[in-house]
Design an enzyme around this catalytic site. Structure first.
Site, mmCIF file in Angstrom:
data_model
loop_
_atom_site.group_PDB
_atom_site.id
_atom_site.type_symbol
_atom_site.label_atom_id
_atom_site.label_comp_id
_atom_site.label_asym_id
_atom_site.label_seq_id
_atom_site.Cartn_x
_atom_site.Cartn_y
_atom_site.Cartn_z
ATOM 1 N N LYS A 150 0.791 -1.202 -0.069
ATOM 2 C CA LYS A 150 -0.072 0.067 0.153
ATOM 3 C C LYS A 150 0.963 1.100 -0.093
ATOM 4 C CE LYS A 150 -4.025 -1.885 2.539
ATOM 5 N NZ LYS A 150 -4.942 -1.683 3.650
ATOM 6 N N ARG A 159 -5.300 -14.305 4.197
ATOM 7 C CA ARG A 159 -4.134 -13.623 4.714
ATOM 8 C C ARG A 159 -4.283 -13.826 6.441
ATOM 9 N NH1 ARG A 159 -0.708 -8.921 4.145
ATOM 10 N NH2 ARG A 159 -1.316 -7.286 5.749
ATOM 11 N N HIS A 186 3.212 -4.740 8.118
ATOM 12 C CA HIS A 186 2.382 -3.782 8.907
ATOM 13 C C HIS A 186 3.426 -2.921 9.431
ATOM 14 C CE1 HIS A 186 -0.718 -7.244 10.363
ATOM 15 N NE2 HIS A 186 -1.128 -6.521 9.306
#
Length: 363
Positions: free
Chosen positions: A239, A314, A337
């Site tokens: 992302k 996931r 993350h």
């Protein structure tokens, strides 16, 4: 930029043309900091909001683009509350945008709509400047609206999610089901030929989800040149357009290699095509879209009697990984993350870790 993001950027610019100039201006200021997917979601929310204003007679105009910001300035708190009620009663629309299902919008979906409007109104009332250096308007009705988020502890969230992932060795059983049992379900139907054509590809996709924890967008944009077979590493785009390299399990690599053996011939691929996962459309290859991958996962998991999304696969990977290693930092790095806050969830998603710890107190 990922391929899916490029598509969303094109859709964003097309949809923006239907909106008033001041909303287009706001979206333009956000393009350098927000993803096209996020902004496209904002645009859809703004279009729906303006359409509601027109339908209610609050904005007496024929086109969305003609609605002046003075309409937003004059909105009363009751108007916004009525719009939120409208959202709470609105039903979901399927992916084809034409069939209404019997499922209402979730609270989180409504909160996203309100949040998008809050962001727009904040911009218009504080960040803008007219010819006199003043904001377009100062009366921010959205500032009077509170966002009531769902209150949920990590344990409560884990308990809710536990029923939506695969446990124990069900991930292996799912792959075995697709490899050996699914064909029997579609035998002598039109689906049989498509399954035989795509079997290696679909197994590779499922295996990568369960053997790496990558997101569906990351998998859809996977490139051939980014696969390091010797090191068992693939390079993906996270992302925000960040590049990252992750390891995959030996079994996932084996399934991927089986697919790569037949990829070029089976899908009639040109030598310069780098997209890993392909489909055939009217006799010509094209990269699989995120939607196509989601539908494929839904098809197989539904037949397996669990009905999961790529994101739940996931979660399954992350839970299994943590249960094996008991290392939240490794899980955080593998999943991409930015902090351990989200990763902590997986410490409770497995075999009732906290429950087992309490049981040991009685030993």
């Amino acid at each position: 930029m990922r391929r899916e993001q490029t598509v969303h950027l094109e859709r964003l610019h097309t949809n923006m043309l239907e909106l008033p100039w001041y909303i287009q201006e706001y979206i333009d200021t956000k393009e350098d900091t927000a993803s096209p997917s996020t902004l496209l979601g904002y645009v859809h929310e703004y279009k729906h909001f303006l359409q509601w204003l027109m339908a209610e007679g609050i904005a007496p105009y024929e086109k969305l683009a003609d609605i002046p910001y003075s309409i937003l300035e004059q909105l009363r708190r009751k108007d916004v509350e009525n719009y939120i009620k409208h959202l709470s009663r609105r039903k979901k629309i399927n992916s084809d945008k034409d069939l209404i299902q019997n499922q209402k919008l979730s609270n989180s979906t409504i909160l996203r709509s309100v949040s998008a409007l809050k962001s727009l109104f904040h911009y218009l009332t504080t960040m803008t400047e007219d010819n006199e250096g003043e904001a377009y308007f100062y009366r921010n009705v959205m500032a009077k609206v509170e966002i009531k988020k769902d209150k949920e502890t990590i344990n409560a969230r884990a308990n809710r999610m536990r029923a939506k992932i695969l446990h124990n060795d069900d991930d292996r059983k799912l792959l075995e089901f697709v490899a050996t049992e699914y064909e029997k379900l579609v035998a002598r139907t039109k689906k049989e030929a498509y399954f035989k054509r795509d079997k290696e590809r679909d197994l590779a996709i499922l295996s990568l989800f369960l053997g790496s924890g990558m997101r569906v967008g990351e998998l859809a944009d996977l490139q051939l040149e980014k696969i390091n077979v010797n090191e068992r590493i693939v390079t993906i785009i996270r992302k925000g357009g960040k590049e990252d390299s992750i390891w995959i399990t030996p079994s996932a690599l084996a399934d991927l290699q089986e697919y790569l053996k037949i990829r070029k011939k089976r899908y009639k691929v040109s030598d310069d095509e780098q997209a890993v996962f392909l489909t055939l459309h009217n006799g010509s290859f094209k990269p699989m879209s995120v939607r196509a991958i989601q539908n494929m996962v839904d098809k197989y998991t539904k037949a397996f009697n669990v009905r999961l999304t790529p994101h739940k696969l996931r979660h399954t990977f992350a839970t299994n990984f943590y249960n094996k290693e008991k290392d939240a930092l490794q899980v955080m790095m593998q999943l991409g993350h930015s902090s351990t806050d989200t990763t902590v969830l997986y410490t409770q998603l497995g075999n009732a870790t906290l429950k087992e710890s309490l049981e040991r107190l009685d030993e």
